[in-house]
Design an enzyme around this catalytic site. Structure first.
Site, mmCIF file in Angstrom:
data_model
loop_
_atom_site.group_PDB
_atom_site.id
_atom_site.type_symbol
_atom_site.label_atom_id
_atom_site.label_comp_id
_atom_site.label_asym_id
_atom_site.label_seq_id
_atom_site.Cartn_x
_atom_site.Cartn_y
_atom_site.Cartn_z
ATOM 1 N N GLU A 1 5.855 -4.944 12.430
ATOM 2 C CA GLU A 1 5.469 -4.269 13.675
ATOM 3 C C GLU A 1 4.000 -3.876 13.685
ATOM 4 O O GLU A 1 3.426 -3.639 14.746
ATOM 5 C CB GLU A 1 6.340 -3.029 13.945
ATOM 6 C CG GLU A 1 5.745 -1.755 13.449
ATOM 7 C CD GLU A 1 6.263 -0.503 14.097
ATOM 8 O OE1 GLU A 1 6.924 -0.570 15.153
ATOM 9 O OE2 GLU A 1 6.016 0.569 13.535
ATOM 10 N N HIS B 1 1.444 6.704 10.187
ATOM 11 C CA HIS B 1 1.364 6.191 11.560
ATOM 12 C C HIS B 1 2.001 7.180 12.529
ATOM 13 O O HIS B 1 2.836 7.992 12.126
ATOM 14 C CB HIS B 1 2.159 4.880 11.683
ATOM 15 C CG HIS B 1 1.545 3.703 11.003
ATOM 16 N ND1 HIS B 1 2.228 2.925 10.101
ATOM 17 C CD2 HIS B 1 0.313 3.145 11.119
ATOM 18 C CE1 HIS B 1 1.450 1.943 9.684
ATOM 19 N NE2 HIS B 1 0.285 2.050 10.285
ATOM 20 N N LEU C 1 0.826 -1.218 0.000
ATOM 21 C CA LEU C 1 0.000 0.000 0.000
ATOM 22 C C LEU C 1 0.854 1.261 0.000
ATOM 23 O O LEU C 1 1.914 1.292 0.642
ATOM 24 C CB LEU C 1 -0.863 0.023 1.269
ATOM 25 C CG LEU C 1 -1.902 -1.077 1.423
ATOM 26 C CD1 LEU C 1 -2.495 -1.032 2.837
ATOM 27 C CD2 LEU C 1 -3.005 -0.905 0.377
ATOM 28 N N ARG D 1 -5.248 4.694 10.400
ATOM 29 C CA ARG D 1 -5.283 3.233 10.561
ATOM 30 C C ARG D 1 -5.832 2.786 11.923
ATOM 31 O O ARG D 1 -6.256 1.648 12.074
ATOM 32 C CB ARG D 1 -3.875 2.663 10.384
ATOM 33 C CG ARG D 1 -3.282 2.867 8.996
ATOM 34 C CD ARG D 1 -3.918 1.937 7.976
ATOM 35 N NE ARG D 1 -3.433 2.175 6.637
ATOM 36 C CZ ARG D 1 -2.350 1.626 6.104
ATOM 37 N NH1 ARG D 1 -1.619 0.795 6.821
ATOM 38 N NH2 ARG D 1 -1.999 1.893 4.872
ATOM 39 N N CYS E 1 9.409 -0.232 11.511
ATOM 40 C CA CYS E 1 8.311 -1.164 11.207
ATOM 41 C C CYS E 1 8.801 -2.521 10.719
ATOM 42 O O CYS E 1 8.005 -3.452 10.594
ATOM 43 C CB CYS E 1 7.342 -0.552 10.229
ATOM 44 S SG CYS E 1 8.079 -0.077 8.706
ATOM 45 N N ASP F 1 2.341 -6.402 2.281
ATOM 46 C CA ASP F 1 2.940 -5.558 3.324
ATOM 47 C C ASP F 1 3.413 -6.339 4.546
ATOM 48 O O ASP F 1 3.750 -5.730 5.575
ATOM 49 C CB ASP F 1 1.918 -4.499 3.767
ATOM 50 C CG ASP F 1 1.783 -3.374 2.738
ATOM 51 O OD1 ASP F 1 2.810 -2.770 2.396
ATOM 52 O OD2 ASP F 1 0.650 -3.113 2.291
HETATM 53 N N1 LIG Z 1 4.719 0.831 10.942
HETATM 54 C C1 LIG Z 1 4.939 1.249 9.724
HETATM 55 O O1 LIG Z 1 5.452 2.325 9.509
HETATM 56 N N2 LIG Z 1 4.521 0.471 8.746
HETATM 57 C C2 LIG Z 1 4.662 0.772 7.376
HETATM 58 C C3 LIG Z 1 3.555 0.158 6.599
HETATM 59 C C4 LIG Z 1 3.645 0.438 5.137
HETATM 60 C C5 LIG Z 1 2.608 -0.255 4.311
HETATM 61 N N3 LIG Z 1 2.864 -0.037 2.936
HETATM 62 C C6 LIG Z 1 1.215 0.215 4.667
HETATM 63 O O2 LIG Z 1 0.746 1.177 4.068
HETATM 64 O O3 LIG Z 1 0.576 -0.371 5.531
#
Ligand SMILES: NC(=O)NCCC[C@H](N)C(=O)O
Length: 258
Positions: free
Chosen positions: A67, A163, A19, A133, A248, A62
């Site tokens: 995390e 986040h 994503l 989220r 993450c 993803d």
């Molecule tokens: N804890 C984080 O910073 N996670 C990154 C998640 C990226 C992933 N592409 C997302 O949009 O969920």
């Protein structure tokens, strides 16, 4: 004895479909991402962390951002219910991994949503980002799980980035660091240090003064070194294209008794 284990999850074949919300989509080089992930996990091991691989979730683009699937406080693991529906299938594998490591397990339930990237622990204070989220029910459920264990849960608005931990993380002394244009309310944190780069806001505490940081934040690394910290720098450029950060890609289990 307290453990020094870190959960990690190898990038799957669909990584490039991950994503993107706040950035333009750019092509991801899967081979380079695999190399960067190896170097990241090697940096953890080189600084005293035993890496524990969660079984791959090959259908989940993803899943490398492990995390987001779990929050661990003391010996209790809270399995999340990710805000993005496409990420919900990531959690069973993570649940199995933490249960095997001896954590007690709790869950975020419908209608709650919560991503681990929205949770920043500073001592016994748990900051939780309410944003794209993580919803109010997710915040309430997190509070109900961790406050009885002695945590103080502080909810923080997040509107400018994916986040909470895309905006802020904390130094070993508890000072919260962030790139100010991306932090909704810096005054919510008792000690706040502004850093000059967006990805400079992301540090993983490796122990002592060592901070794992992305190579995309050289000015912040210099600033933090000048303050007596020891930046350990890794290139995670392919994951940054998908809004990932150093934080993450792992979950450190600092208070597990095994
Ligand atoms: N804890 C984080 O910073 N996670 C990154 C998640 C990226 C992933 N592409 C997302 O949009 O969920």
């Amino acid at each position: 004895m307290p453990s020094q284990k870190a959960l990690v999850r190898r990038p799957g074949p669909r990584l490039a479909e991950g994503l993107v919300t706040h950035v333009e989509r750019r092509a991801v080089d899967a081979g380079l991402a695999a190399e960067q992930w190896e170097a990241y996990t090697e940096a953890l091991r080189a600084h005293g962390w035993e890496t524990v691989e969660v079984d791959p979730a090959e259908d989940c683009p993803d899943s490398v951002f492990v995390e987001d699937a779990v929050v661990v406080f003391r010996n209790v693991a809270l399995i999340t219910r990710p805000g993005a529906e496409s990420r919900r299938a990531e959690t069973p594998g993570v649940e199995e991994a933490v249960a095997r490591l001896g954590c007690s397990v709790n869950w975020i339930w419908d209608p709650g949503t919560l991503d681990g990237g929205d949770v920043l622990k500073v001592g016994d204070t748990i900051y939780v980002g309410r944003g794209g989220r993580t919803n109010a029910a997710g915040v309430q459920q997190l509070r109900a799980v961790f406050e009885p264990l002695g945590a103080r849960v502080v909810a923080v608005p997040v509107s400018k980035v994916l986040h909470l931990k895309s905006a802020v993380t904390a130094l070993p002394d508890g000072t919260v660091i962030g790139h100010e244009p991306l932090v909704d309310t810096p005054s919510l944190f008792p000690r706040f240090l502004a850093v000059p780069e967006e990805s400079g806001a992301h540090v993983v505490l490796l122990g002592g003064g060592r901070l794992l940081m992305a190579s995309s934040a050289p000015k912040t690394a210099e600033l933090l070194a000048d303050l007596g910290h020891e930046p350990i720098v890794v290139d995670i450029g392919e994951f940054e294209k998908l809004e990932g950060c150093v934080t993450c890609l792992s979950v450190r289990l600092r208070e597990l008794y095994v």
